[in-house]
Structures are given as structure tokens and as C-alpha cells.
Write a protein that holds these residues in place. Structure first.
Motif, short mmCIF file in Angstrom:
data_model
loop_
_atom_site.label_atom_id
_atom_site.label_comp_id
_atom_site.label_asym_id
_atom_site.label_seq_id
_atom_site.Cartn_x
_atom_site.Cartn_y
_atom_site.Cartn_z
N PRO A 152 2.07 8.42 -14.03
CA PRO A 152 2.50 9.56 -14.44
C PRO A 152 2.72 10.29 -15.63
O PRO A 152 2.88 11.27 -16.24
N ASP A 153 3.73 9.39 -15.71
CA ASP A 153 4.09 9.63 -17.51
C ASP A 153 3.94 9.55 -18.74
O ASP A 153 3.80 9.36 -19.55
N GLY A 154 2.68 8.99 -18.79
CA GLY A 154 1.15 8.05 -19.42
C GLY A 154 1.79 7.19 -19.92
O GLY A 154 0.69 7.15 -21.20
N SER A 155 2.52 6.41 -20.33
CA SER A 155 2.45 4.80 -20.01
C SER A 155 1.29 4.23 -19.41
O SER A 155 0.45 4.15 -18.54
N ARG A 156 0.52 3.79 -20.21
CA ARG A 156 -0.45 2.80 -19.76
C ARG A 156 -0.37 1.06 -20.03
O ARG A 156 0.42 0.62 -21.41
N ILE A 157 -1.34 0.25 -19.81
CA ILE A 157 -1.30 -1.27 -19.66
C ILE A 157 -3.02 -1.61 -19.64
O ILE A 157 -3.49 -0.69 -18.49
N GLU A 158 -2.93 -2.19 -20.38
CA GLU A 158 -4.68 -2.82 -20.49
C GLU A 158 -4.37 -4.29 -19.70
O GLU A 158 -3.71 -4.80 -20.39
N VAL A 159 -5.09 -5.23 -18.41
CA VAL A 159 -4.55 -5.63 -18.10
C VAL A 159 -6.28 -6.45 -18.11
O VAL A 159 -7.28 -6.62 -17.19
N ALA A 160 -7.18 -7.88 -18.59
CA ALA A 160 -7.78 -8.81 -18.14
C ALA A 160 -7.73 -9.00 -17.06
O ALA A 160 -6.54 -9.99 -16.62
N ALA A 161 -8.94 -9.45 -16.88
CA ALA A 161 -9.20 -9.80 -15.79
C ALA A 161 -8.89 -11.72 -15.70
O ALA A 161 -8.97 -12.37 -16.12
N PRO A 162 -7.50 -11.81 -14.93
CA PRO A 162 -7.36 -13.14 -15.17
C PRO A 162 -8.84 -14.04 -13.99
O PRO A 162 -9.43 -13.74 -13.53
N THR A 163 -8.17 -15.66 -14.14
CA THR A 163 -9.49 -16.82 -14.17
C THR A 163 -9.09 -17.68 -13.37
O THR A 163 -8.21 -17.91 -14.39
N ALA A 164 -8.93 -17.90 -12.44
CA ALA A 164 -8.70 -19.44 -12.31
C ALA A 164 -9.35 -20.72 -12.98
O ALA A 164 -8.62 -21.74 -13.77
N THR A 165 -10.29 -20.18 -13.14
CA THR A 165 -10.89 -21.05 -14.25
C THR A 165 -10.72 -21.29 -15.54
O THR A 165 -10.88 -22.77 -16.58
N THR A 166 -9.74 -21.01 -16.02
CA THR A 166 -9.13 -21.35 -17.98
C THR A 166 -7.53 -21.16 -17.25
O THR A 166 -6.82 -21.10 -17.93
N SER A 189 0.76 -1.30 0.38
CA SER A 189 0.27 0.06 -0.01
C SER A 189 1.07 1.45 -0.09
O SER A 189 2.30 1.33 -0.11
N GLN A 190 0.01 2.61 0.29
CA GLN A 190 1.15 3.36 0.15
C GLN A 190 1.65 3.93 1.17
O GLN A 190 3.11 5.21 1.80
N ARG A 191 1.59 2.59 2.21
CA ARG A 191 2.18 3.27 3.46
C ARG A 191 3.56 2.86 3.11
O ARG A 191 4.75 3.07 3.98
N GLU A 192 3.94 1.41 2.50
CA GLU A 192 5.56 1.44 1.98
C GLU A 192 5.70 2.27 0.92
O GLU A 192 6.75 1.88 0.47
N ASN A 193 5.29 2.77 -0.46
CA ASN A 193 5.28 3.65 -1.67
C ASN A 193 4.28 3.96 -1.71
O ASN A 193 3.51 3.55 -2.57
N ALA A 194 4.48 4.99 -1.62
CA ALA A 194 3.63 6.49 -1.85
C ALA A 194 3.22 6.25 -3.26
O ALA A 194 2.05 7.18 -3.57
N ALA A 195 3.94 5.80 -4.34
CA ALA A 195 4.10 6.30 -5.27
C ALA A 195 2.57 5.41 -6.09
O ALA A 195 2.46 5.22 -6.91
N LEU A 196 2.10 4.45 -5.49
CA LEU A 196 0.95 3.61 -5.94
C LEU A 196 0.19 4.76 -5.88
O LEU A 196 -0.78 4.80 -6.61
N GLY A 197 -0.12 6.14 -4.80
CA GLY A 197 -1.58 6.68 -4.82
C GLY A 197 -1.46 7.26 -6.37
O GLY A 197 -1.92 7.84 -6.72
N GLN A 198 -0.20 7.39 -7.25
CA GLN A 198 -0.03 8.35 -8.21
C GLN A 198 -0.75 7.33 -9.71
O GLN A 198 -0.38 8.04 -10.89
N ILE A 199 -0.69 6.01 -10.28
CA ILE A 199 -1.43 5.53 -10.60
C ILE A 199 -2.84 5.74 -11.17
O ILE A 199 -4.05 4.84 -9.56
N ARG A 200 -3.48 5.55 -11.84
CA ARG A 200 -4.66 5.58 -12.47
C ARG A 200 -5.30 4.62 -12.90
O ARG A 200 -4.16 3.51 -13.56
N ALA A 201 -6.30 3.42 -11.85
CA ALA A 201 -7.12 2.05 -12.31
C ALA A 201 -8.43 2.71 -13.03
O ALA A 201 -9.22 3.49 -12.00
#
Length: 291
Positions: free
Chosen positions: A71-85, A46-58
Motif C-alpha cells: 500500500p505504501d508503493g513499495s514494490r519488488i519483482e520476484v523471479a519464479a524459483p525452480t528446483a531444477t536450478t 492467510s488473511q485469517r491470521e493477518n488481514a494485511a495480506l489482502g492489501q498486497i497487490r500481486a
């Protein structure tokens, strides 16, 4: 009293979303903290250990995909993982409670590693996997990957009072703290300062909630949620002097939703800005070191 703020945190400790309305599940607001980062031992980060987490938009998309933007504009799309697959399942831990979550794709871990550190991104596929502390909840009460309870409530009157106390402690001047420092889910306007400390059951709109425990505060409240900077000892110093509950500097109250009669599915109802707030039961039910 009425509802003045709604906040959802798609990834634990990352930046907030502030919708006008939100569905309510037994384990919290829809989409709230169903994702989190875990260190190599499986413990939450969490931000307790790493304050930079709060700067990532989700941003969660309707198909379950999570979009992360740095913050630098880099982005990634992450598919929701599932144990069934066949996506890998990890045992993770939040404040001593261990449960199972599903790991995102390796590409997500690499992106996280570039921007934050050696962490894994995990998804709580089954929101019934993590029980609420039985000291405060009932059998069957569950919570997402929030610190302990489905929702956190704060009030604008208590924030105003806290800022007055901080100003008195700093006659040479101090910044006015915004509500975002406290990362609530629901914000109530129109109460008296600290009134929420005496509530036991409340109604917001058509839904009712048990008020189960004060929220003891930590270093995250000293972190500017817009810049990620640690800003000194406030509000923890003033809360410790003027508002301690259960031996902790406290601000806000934790809530557990109650299931409405006749509702069997996982959507209990919805909250919207402007909803009326009514106290159904009051009376202090925890020790107060300072009130």
C-alpha cells in the motif's frame, strides 16, 4: 444463467485480479494461487491470521516473474524459483496436506518481513503435487494452493438474498456486502438464491465441472478487501442462522474441472465473462443443517 465474474488470486490471500477471460487447468484457473506465504513451520498464512495480506497487490508477468506492491508503493519483482536450478525446496502445508514448494529468493523474504511478518514466499512449481481430498475428488485430481479445491463458485442471487437477511437482522442499518468478501473464482448471474446448493454438474461455456462441496466460511468474509479492516460478525452470524450446510456457515460451492474428450494437455479450455451456464445434474448430495 451466465458468467458475471472471474477472479484470480496469484498469491494465496492477497489481492485479486479480475480478467475478462482465463484459461482453465485441472488444478484451477491459470495463475490462481500458485504462490503463497508460509510461516517458519511451513504452514500456510492467510488473511485469517493477518488481514494485511489482502492489501498486497500481486501481478504475474508473462515470464513468470511476480510483482508485489504494498500500500505504501513499495514494490519488488520476484523471479519464479525452480528446483531444477537449485533453488531451495520446502515442505509446506495447507489444511493438513503436506507437499513440496520452491522458495523464492531471500530478498523476497526480507521484503515480506518488512510488510507482513516472518514468512517465506513459496511457489508451487509442480501443480500436480497436491491432491484433492479423496473423499470428494477422484484419483489424479489436484489443486493449487487454494484452500481445498480448484475453483470456487458463487452466485449474485445468493449474495442478494444474504444481504436481505443481514438487513433484516440489523434494522438500524448495515453495510451491503460485496462479492469480493467471499473471494470466488467464478460468479454466476441469473440463478435463484441458493440454487447452487443443489447443483452436481454444470457447464460454463464449453467446459464442465463437478460441484463437489459447499464452502464453509471463516473470518476472511468479515474483512473489507479494500481496507483490510475486520468489520464485525457479518456475514458469519447471519449465515450461521440462515444458511448452514455440513454444520458450517456456508456460501458458494467448490468445483473440480472435468477433462474434455480428446484434450490431453494441461489447458482444458477457457472461461470468459458472459459465458452461458447450464446445470447438467442436480440433486442435493450433502446434509443441510438449515436450508
Amino acid at each position: 444463467m451466465h458468467l458475471t465474474g472471474l477472479h484470480v488470486y496469484p498469491v494465496k490471500s492477497m489481492y485479486r485480479l479480475s480478467p475478462d477471460t482465463a484459461a482453465v487447468h485441472p488444478w484451477g484457473l491459470a495463475g490462481d494461487r500458485r504462490w503463497m506465504l508460509a510461516d517458519p513451520a511451513g504452514r500456510f498464512v492467510s488473511q485469517r491470521e493477518n488481514a494485511a495480506l489482502g492489501q498486497i497487490r500481486a501481478l504475474p508477468l508473462p515470464d513468470g516473474t511476480l510483482v508485489l506492491t504494498a500500500p505504501d508503493g513499495s514494490r519488488i519483482e520476484v523471479a519464479a524459483p525452480t528446483a531444477t536450478t537449485g533453488d531451495p525446496v520446502a515442505e509446506v502445508e495447507v489444511w493438513g496436506t503436506r507437499f513440496r514448494a520452491v522458495e523464492a529468493a531471500k530478498e523476497a523474504h526480507l521484503w515480506i518481513g518488512e510488510h507482513l511478518g516472518d514468512y517465506r514466499l513459496v511457489h508451487l512449481e509442480d501443480p500436480r503435487a497436491r491432491p484433492v481430498d479423496p473423499e470428494y475428488g477422484e484419483p489424479g485430481d489436484t489443486v493449487s494452493m487454494a484452500d481445498g479445491f480448484p475453483l470456487l463458485l458463487t452466485t449474485t442471487a445468493s449474495l442478494d438474498r444474504l444481504n436481505e437477511l443481514i438487513a433484516a437482522e440489523h434494522p438500524d442499518g448495515h453495510e451491503t456486502l460485496p462479492m469480493e468478501r467471499f473471494r470466488p473464482n467464478v460468479v454466476v448471474g441469473g440463478s435463484e438464491p441458493w440454487a447452487e446448493d443443489g447443483w452436481r454438474r454444470i457447464r460454463i461455456g464449453a467446459l464442465t465441472f463437478k460441484v463437489v462441496k459447499p464452502c464453509g466460511r471463516c473470518v476472511v468474509t468479515t474483512t473489507d478487501q479494500e481496507s483490510g479492516e475486520r468489520r464485525g460478525p457479518e456475514p458469519l452470524r447471519t449465515l450461521a442462522r440462515h444458511h448452514k450446510l455440513m454444520r458450517r456457515a456456508a456460501f458458494g460451492q467448490n468445483l473440480i474441472p472435468e477433462r474434455p474428450a480428446g484434450v490431453e494437455d494441461d489447458v482444458l479450455g477457457a472461461l470468459s465473462l458472459g459465458d452461458d451456464v447450464q446445470v447438467l445434474e442436480d440433486g442435493t448430495h450433502w446434509p443441510a443443517d438449515v436450508r
